[in-house]
Design a protein around this motif. Structure first.
Motif, PDB file in Angstrom:
ATOM      1  N   GLY A 129      77.577 -12.063  42.845  1.00 56.51           N
ATOM      2  CA  GLY A 129      76.658 -12.743  43.403  1.00 56.51           C
ATOM      3  C   GLY A 129      76.637 -13.236  44.817  1.00 56.51           C
ATOM      4  O   GLY A 129      76.293 -14.365  45.090  1.00 56.51           O
ATOM      5  N   ILE A 130      77.234 -12.567  45.572  1.00 56.22           N
ATOM      6  CA  ILE A 130      77.730 -13.100  47.028  1.00 56.22           C
ATOM      7  C   ILE A 130      76.124 -13.304  47.726  1.00 56.22           C
ATOM      8  O   ILE A 130      75.363 -12.411  47.612  1.00 56.22           O
ATOM      9  N   GLU A 131      75.774 -14.166  48.412  1.00 55.92           N
ATOM     10  CA  GLU A 131      74.749 -14.481  49.103  1.00 55.92           C
ATOM     11  C   GLU A 131      74.718 -13.551  50.582  1.00 55.92           C
ATOM     12  O   GLU A 131      75.658 -12.989  50.882  1.00 55.92           O
ATOM     13  N   THR A 132      73.477 -13.432  50.862  1.00 60.10           N
ATOM     14  CA  THR A 132      73.256 -12.480  51.891  1.00 60.10           C
ATOM     15  C   THR A 132      74.120 -12.950  53.385  1.00 60.10           C
ATOM     16  O   THR A 132      74.837 -12.100  53.986  1.00 60.10           O
ATOM     17  N   GLU A 133      74.179 -14.015  53.698  1.00 55.81           N
ATOM     18  CA  GLU A 133      74.641 -14.648  54.776  1.00 55.81           C
ATOM     19  C   GLU A 133      76.421 -14.396  54.686  1.00 55.81           C
ATOM     20  O   GLU A 133      76.996 -13.950  55.390  1.00 55.81           O
ATOM     21  N   GLN A 134      76.761 -14.403  53.317  1.00 58.91           N
ATOM     22  CA  GLN A 134      78.442 -14.293  53.048  1.00 58.91           C
ATOM     23  C   GLN A 134      78.547 -12.840  53.240  1.00 58.91           C
ATOM     24  O   GLN A 134      79.514 -12.187  53.750  1.00 58.91           O
ATOM     25  N   GLN A 135      77.456 -11.825  52.772  1.00 58.57           N
ATOM     26  CA  GLN A 135      77.779 -10.580  52.893  1.00 58.57           C
ATOM     27  C   GLN A 135      77.928 -10.004  54.496  1.00 58.57           C
ATOM     28  O   GLN A 135      78.811  -9.212  54.705  1.00 58.57           O
ATOM     29  N   LEU A 136      77.017 -10.648  55.125  1.00 55.78           N
ATOM     30  CA  LEU A 136      76.781 -10.180  56.687  1.00 55.78           C
ATOM     31  C   LEU A 136      78.091 -10.508  57.102  1.00 55.78           C
ATOM     32  O   LEU A 136      78.632  -9.892  58.233  1.00 55.78           O
ATOM     33  N   SER A 137      78.867 -11.950  56.904  1.00 57.29           N
ATOM     34  CA  SER A 137      79.821 -12.379  57.600  1.00 57.29           C
ATOM     35  C   SER A 137      81.116 -11.607  57.429  1.00 57.29           C
ATOM     36  O   SER A 137      82.203 -11.305  58.152  1.00 57.29           O
TER      37      SER A 137
END
Length: 260
Positions: A129-137
């Protein structure tokens, strides 16, 4: 039996070679990818132990190769299409240069100056359940490494897998060299999002589906094979097809595990 490793060993690189040569794997029809990788790992380790007696070494990095490690394909290079997919665990990688290192190892085995495609998958991302911002980082530093490989000509096309529409659009817009492939797992997304379909069509991105597991080698599986204190670093899968016939001529894995 769990193999024993020297305390000095921090990383293991296991080369399965062409698993199409492994009769034990071919006999097990209907295996999923996790089962296929696990079986190939066990066979490669057993072959290595049988040939070398043990896995002990005083070096920090040990490379393990089984009896069937050759990936040679009896075709001219121009007639082949080589596709790679790199699976990463859910945690953020500590060394983004592993992409270039893994690619170099595979290209040496295949004796090729380039590969046609490279896809990056952060395995287990959706399950966590990683959020979009985490995924991009996590993805953006890795994509910069892939851009270097695209610029150098070692990779002809590249993309990412198991990414939500918002993250992919942002990654694409921010990238110096744009991803030209995006893969969607139909197990978690029964219908490809219309917004992603529209974006890929407008930007000439190849939209593909797959059924690879979200968590290719779970921690429990790694512990069962290597013992406590080891974790997955990455898995690089190679598939070599003969272009004119669409025949799969070779399939193999390079797996990196590391001490926690």
């Amino acid at each position: 039996m769990i193999p024993q490793f020297s305390n000095e060993t921090k990383h293991l690189i296991i080369h399965t070679g062409n698993i199409l040569n492994l009769s034990e794997v071919k006999k097990k029809v209907g295996q999923n990818l996790t089962e296929e990788v696990t079986e190939s790992l066990r066979i490669t380790l057993n072959d290595w132990i049988a040939s070398n007696g043990n896995l002990g070494s005083d070096t920090s990095v040990v490379e393990v190769r089984g009896k069937q490690c050759s990936l040679d394909v009896q075709e001219e290079r121009k007639d082949l299409k080589i596709g790679l997919k790199m699976f990463l665990p859910v945690r953020a990688p500590t060394d983004v240069t592993m992409i270039s290192s893994a690619l170099s190892k595979l290209m040496k085995e295949l004796d090729t100056p380039h590969v046609e495609s490279f896809v990056l998958s952060q395995a287990g991302r959706q399950a966590e359940g990683i959020e979009t911002e985490q995924q991009l980082s996590r993805l953006e530093p890795l994509w910069k490494q892939i851009e270097q490989e695209l610029d150098s000509g070692r990779v002809l096309s590249a993309g990412v897998s198991d990414i939500d529409t918002e993250s992919f659009v942002t990654l694409h817009n921010n990238a110096k060299v744009k991803p030209s492939i995006v893969q969607i797992n139909l197990a978690t997304c029964c219908v490809v999002p219309p917004a992603l379909q529209a974006f890929t069509k407008e930007n000439n991105v190849q939209l593909l589906t797959h059924n690879d597991p979200l968590d290719l080698l779970p921690d429990t599986t790694v512990s069962e094979i290597f013992g406590a204190g080891w974790r997955l670093g990455w898995v690089l899968r190679s598939q070599v097809h003969v272009k004119c016939r669409g025949v799969l001529a070779s399939k193999g894995f390079i797996i990196c595990v590391e001490r926690e």
